[in-house]
Design a protein around this motif. Structure first.
Motif, PDB file in Angstrom:
ATOM      1  N   LEU A 160     -13.086  -6.750 -15.523  1.00 35.72           N
ATOM      2  CA  LEU A 160     -11.660  -6.524 -15.297  1.00 35.72           C
ATOM      3  C   LEU A 160     -11.431  -5.185 -14.612  1.00 35.72           C
ATOM      4  N   LEU A 161     -12.178  -4.161 -15.084  1.00 33.79           N
ATOM      5  CA  LEU A 161     -12.011  -2.837 -14.487  1.00 33.79           C
ATOM      6  C   LEU A 161     -12.500  -2.817 -13.056  1.00 33.79           C
ATOM      7  N   ASP A 162     -13.608  -3.479 -12.808  1.00 30.69           N
ATOM      8  CA  ASP A 162     -14.110  -3.545 -11.433  1.00 30.69           C
ATOM      9  C   ASP A 162     -13.099  -4.238 -10.526  1.00 30.69           C
ATOM     10  N   ALA A 163     -12.407  -5.243 -11.075  1.00 28.16           N
ATOM     11  CA  ALA A 163     -11.431  -5.989 -10.261  1.00 28.16           C
ATOM     12  C   ALA A 163     -10.252  -5.125  -9.866  1.00 28.16           C
ATOM     13  N   LEU A 164     -10.031  -4.054 -10.599  1.00 33.31           N
ATOM     14  CA  LEU A 164      -8.921  -3.164 -10.275  1.00 33.31           C
ATOM     15  C   LEU A 164      -9.254  -2.191  -9.158  1.00 33.31           C
ATOM     16  N   ALA A 165     -10.506  -2.214  -8.640  1.00 36.00           N
ATOM     17  CA  ALA A 165     -10.898  -1.277  -7.584  1.00 36.00           C
ATOM     18  C   ALA A 165     -11.515  -2.031  -6.419  1.00 36.00           C
ATOM     19  N   PRO A 166     -10.757  -2.922  -5.767  1.00 33.33           N
ATOM     20  CA  PRO A 166     -11.320  -3.649  -4.631  1.00 33.33           C
ATOM     21  C   PRO A 166     -11.366  -2.778  -3.386  1.00 33.33           C
ATOM     22  N   GLY A 167     -12.003  -3.263  -2.337  1.00 33.50           N
ATOM     23  CA  GLY A 167     -11.998  -2.572  -1.057  1.00 33.50           C
ATOM     24  C   GLY A 167     -13.212  -1.700  -0.850  1.00 33.50           C
ATOM     25  N   PRO A 168     -13.236  -0.994   0.276  1.00 32.41           N
ATOM     26  CA  PRO A 168     -14.419  -0.204   0.652  1.00 32.41           C
ATOM     27  C   PRO A 168     -14.703   0.950  -0.303  1.00 32.41           C
ATOM     28  N   ASP A 169     -13.675   1.421  -1.055  1.00 39.08           N
ATOM     29  CA  ASP A 169     -13.920   2.535  -1.969  1.00 39.08           C
ATOM     30  C   ASP A 169     -14.437   2.069  -3.324  1.00 39.08           C
ATOM     31  N   GLY A 170     -14.575   0.766  -3.513  1.00 38.81           N
ATOM     32  CA  GLY A 170     -15.024   0.240  -4.810  1.00 38.81           C
ATOM     33  C   GLY A 170     -16.331   0.850  -5.292  1.00 38.81           C
ATOM     34  N   PRO A 171     -17.375   0.865  -4.510  1.00 40.94           N
ATOM     35  CA  PRO A 171     -18.657   1.423  -4.997  1.00 40.94           C
ATOM     36  C   PRO A 171     -18.554   2.879  -5.399  1.00 40.94           C
ATOM     37  N   ILE A 172     -17.672   3.640  -4.728  1.00 41.01           N
ATOM     38  CA  ILE A 172     -17.553   5.058  -5.071  1.00 41.01           C
ATOM     39  C   ILE A 172     -16.791   5.228  -6.369  1.00 41.01           C
ATOM     40  N   LEU A 173     -15.715   4.404  -6.551  1.00 40.65           N
ATOM     41  CA  LEU A 173     -14.878   4.552  -7.732  1.00 40.65           C
ATOM     42  C   LEU A 173     -15.439   3.836  -8.943  1.00 40.65           C
ATOM     43  N   ALA A 174     -16.340   2.891  -8.736  1.00 42.59           N
ATOM     44  CA  ALA A 174     -16.818   2.067  -9.859  1.00 42.59           C
ATOM     45  C   ALA A 174     -17.320   2.895 -11.031  1.00 42.59           C
ATOM     46  N   PRO A 175     -18.108   3.966 -10.821  1.00 45.70           N
ATOM     47  CA  PRO A 175     -18.560   4.733 -11.992  1.00 45.70           C
ATOM     48  C   PRO A 175     -17.415   5.327 -12.774  1.00 45.70           C
TER      49      PRO A 175
ATOM     50  N   TYR B 154     -13.162   3.648 -19.749  1.00 47.21           N
ATOM     51  CA  TYR B 154     -12.018   2.948 -20.316  1.00 47.21           C
ATOM     52  C   TYR B 154     -10.774   3.838 -20.379  1.00 47.21           C
ATOM     53  N   ARG B 155     -10.983   5.140 -20.671  1.00 46.97           N
ATOM     54  CA  ARG B 155      -9.839   6.040 -20.785  1.00 46.97           C
ATOM     55  C   ARG B 155      -9.133   6.233 -19.457  1.00 46.97           C
ATOM     56  N   LEU B 156      -9.889   6.244 -18.360  1.00 45.49           N
ATOM     57  CA  LEU B 156      -9.272   6.379 -17.042  1.00 45.49           C
ATOM     58  C   LEU B 156      -8.450   5.136 -16.708  1.00 45.49           C
ATOM     59  N   ILE B 157      -9.012   3.958 -17.054  1.00 46.72           N
ATOM     60  CA  ILE B 157      -8.263   2.727 -16.815  1.00 46.72           C
ATOM     61  C   ILE B 157      -6.958   2.745 -17.598  1.00 46.72           C
ATOM     62  N   ARG B 158      -6.988   3.251 -18.824  1.00 48.41           N
ATOM     63  CA  ARG B 158      -5.764   3.327 -19.612  1.00 48.41           C
ATOM     64  C   ARG B 158      -4.732   4.232 -18.969  1.00 48.41           C
ATOM     65  N   GLN B 159      -5.204   5.306 -18.334  1.00 47.59           N
ATOM     66  CA  GLN B 159      -4.257   6.162 -17.614  1.00 47.59           C
ATOM     67  C   GLN B 159      -3.577   5.394 -16.482  1.00 47.59           C
ATOM     68  N   ILE B 160      -4.397   4.612 -15.742  1.00 49.07           N
ATOM     69  CA  ILE B 160      -3.834   3.841 -14.617  1.00 49.07           C
ATOM     70  C   ILE B 160      -2.780   2.849 -15.121  1.00 49.07           C
ATOM     71  N   LEU B 161      -3.124   2.147 -16.189  1.00 49.23           N
ATOM     72  CA  LEU B 161      -2.200   1.141 -16.707  1.00 49.23           C
ATOM     73  C   LEU B 161      -0.964   1.784 -17.343  1.00 49.23           C
TER      74      LEU B 161
END
Length: 612
Positions: free
Chosen positions: A41-56, A61-68
């Motif tokens: 689910l978290l990976d799905a929130l970072a599509p596009g060319p920047d995905g590999p950089i942002l994936a780590p 989980y805490r960063l995803i909670r900030q986004i949501l």
């Protein structure tokens, strides 16, 4: 279980410093997802060319909670039973319910003021086929003023078990809902729609009401404009003056329009033509006397008895289902000329201040139009009465000359003209036939017609020839400097000599009908109209045997907009006119065959025949 709602994000950590123990956490609102599913689910929130950089970073989980949690639009996750499992702070504020109170509850339990059935139907469709959908929701929530309608644009997509995602047998885990409030945008659009509707109505009112000179038609156009767009029933009443009851308010009903459901209203409240005498203190009386709109929304029975035009109408109003009424004065400047009454029934809403403001503006536009039609009708009737009085008693021809005369005024859309006819009996058994037409319309034209008619008659009694009459008339008219010129055709019929002598001052040629012969238009020498200042009229004598008919007429018989005059003259010549028929029948045939009753000008006709 309650969702974890952190107050502030944890800073991103470097891998070098020693790891400190994690702080205690509240129960995870995504606990129904496995660890692997959460990563997906978290990976799905970072599509596009920047995905590999942002994936780590996004696997934190805490960063995803900030986004949501900090998203500017409302976000919710619902399980397959459509119960809230997570909402962010934005959605909690939209709904007016704390985020912790959403968990485990259904939509209807949290926001009962929206169309829950439609929302859940769309959500179930997303769960069934996995296709994303958008849905606009309207209603109320606890965060807004009570009863204030709001709108949201919702987007839904399904969460699938990653192990089966993309397969026909994929297992749905829930639905993600993204909610964006569009209330302000919708209100702006509604305001623009109302403005467009208002301008369109005002423009239509200017076209339909102010361009007719028929007062009843103007009133009908107003009621048809109001129903059904602004009311279920509308009537227009105009002040009526009764010299014997000056102290009593009295109006005459000019128009009534209703929706099909209220078609019986005329039977109960008064059809067009009815005299209305409202009781003192009634809403209609107040509207007219005080010159202010009066609105009654859902009045009680007692209020209706006190404010209705007649107390006994309470039963009628209830029977018709009328629940609200508005009374709008019809004014011209500071003068009241009548009132417009509007009613709403059944499921129609009550009248709002915006409704009343629009109706007042429409009435302000309609008032001058109806007043102009009233003034025109009065002037038209006065001119018509004058002209009929002047034409009512032409001089009597000699017994051996049979004559038929007809005057046909134009429709209500045109002013009365200056057409006239006359027959003057002269010594020696001769009869002078006269048809003329003063240029223009209205009272001035009718008055000028009387002057020309009297002048020609007086000169005829001096035993002048037709050309002599016109030449002397032109000399006198030139000295008087008239404001209007006139065409005139004279025919002096001599039964003894069986001939007719013609003189023409700018008029149309007469139709000559002979037994057993084709009718034809006489080719006469044509002089200028009287009053043109030119004169020099000639005359022509032609045989006029017994049984022969002459038809003299004014231009209203044949002239039509868009039709060549020569074509109209040929149509007159080709009419099936029998010289042996009664002269009244000949005139009827000419009027019917040329559709003169629908013309734009008055018509005067004179048919003459020598007795056999």
């Amino acid at each position: 279980m309650a969702p974890d709602q952190p107050n502030s994000p944890d800073p991103a950590r470097s891998p070098d410093p020693p790891r400190s123990p994690d702080p205690p956490r509240s129960p995870d609102p995504l606990a129904f997802l496995s660890g692997r599913e959460t990563e997906q689910l978290l990976d799905a929130l970072a599509p596009g060319p920047d995905g590999p950089i942002l994936a780590p970073l996004l696997t934190d989980y805490r960063l995803i909670r900030q986004i949501l949690d900090r998203a500017g639009l409302g976000i919710a996750i619902l399980d397959t039973q459509l119960r809230y499992r997570y909402v962010n702070q934005t959605l909690a504020e939209i709904n007016g319910v704390p985020a912790t109170e959403h968990t485990g509850r259904r939509i209807a339990e949290v926001v009962p003021g929206i169309d829950v059935a439609a929302a859940e139907k769309t959500l179930r469709a997303v769960l069934t086929d996995g296709l994303p959908r958008s849905h606009t929701v309207e209603g109320t929530t606890a965060s807004g003023p009570a009863g204030e309608l709001r709108w949201w644009h919702n987007s839904y997509y399904r969460l699938d078990d990653p192990d089966s995602a993309g397969t026909p047998s994929s297992t749905p885990l829930g639905v993600v809902a993204m909610v964006l409030e569009i209330t302000e945008d919708r209100r702006i659009r509604q305001a623009l729609d109302r403005a467009r509707t208002r301008l369109a109505l005002l423009d239509e009112a200017a076209t339909r009401i102010t361009t007719t000179l028929d007062v009843e038609q103007a009133a009908k156009e107003l009621t048809r404009l109001l129903v059904p767009r602004l009311a279920d029933a509308a009537v227009v009443d105009i002040l009526e003056l009764d010299p014997h009851r000056a102290a009593e308010l009295m109006l005459r009903r000019l128009a009534l329009s209703t929706t099909p459901e209220l078609i019986r209203a005329g039977r109960y409240v008064g059809a067009p033509g009815t005299l209305v005498r409202p009781q003192a203190g009634s809403s209609l009386a107040r509207c007219v006397i005080e010159r202010v709109p009066v609105v009654l929304n859902h009045p009680t029975d007692e209020e209706i008895r006190q404010t209705a035009a007649h107390p006994q109408r309470l039963t009628w109003y209830r029977r018709l289902g009328l629940h609200s009424a508005a009374f709008i004065p019809l004014t011209v400047g500071s003068t009241v000329i009548g009132a417009v009454t509007l009613g709403r029934a059944g499921a129609s809403p009550e009248f709002t201040p915006d409704d009343v403001a629009l109706m007042v503006e429409l009435a302000d536009r309609a008032g001058p139009g109806i007043n102009n039609a009233q003034r025109y009708a009065h002037e038209h009737e006065s001119a018509l009465a004058l002209q009929r009085a002047l034409l009512a008693e032409p001089m009597t021809p000699h017994p051996n000359v049979e004559c038929a005369l007809r005057y046909l005024p134009a429709g209500a859309s045109a002013e009365v003209g200056g057409d006239w006819y006359d027959t003057v009996a002269l010594p020696g058994g001769r009869t002078l036939l006269v048809v003329g037409d003063v240029m223009g319309h209205g009272l001035d034209a009718a008055a000028a017609m009387s002057e020309y008619r009297s002048l020609v008659r007086a000169l005829a009694l001096q035993r002048r020839s037709p050309a002599g009459i016109l030449n002397e008339a032109e000399r006198i008219v030139e000295a008087l400097a008239p404001e209007r010129v006139a065409t005139c055709l004279l025919a002096l019929v001599d039964p003894v000599q069986q001939r007719a002598t013609f003189a023409n001052a700018g008029h149309l040629p007469p139709l000559h009908l002979r037994p057993k012969a084709h009718s034809h238009l006489l080719d006469l020498p044509v002089g200028p109209p009287l009053g043109a200042g030119l004169g020099d009229y000639q005359q022509l004598t032609v045989p006029f045997a017994p049984g022969t008919v002459l038809l003299l007429y004014t231009d209203g018989l044949i002239e039509r907009r868009g039709t060549d005059i020569e074509e109209s003259l040929r149509a007159l010549r080709d009419l099936p006119l029998d010289p042996a028929a009664p002269l009244e029948h000949l005139i009827d045939t000419a009027l019917t065959g040329l559709a003169a009753g629908h013309g734009e000008d008055d018509v005067a006709l004179l048919a003459a025949r020598l007795a056999l």
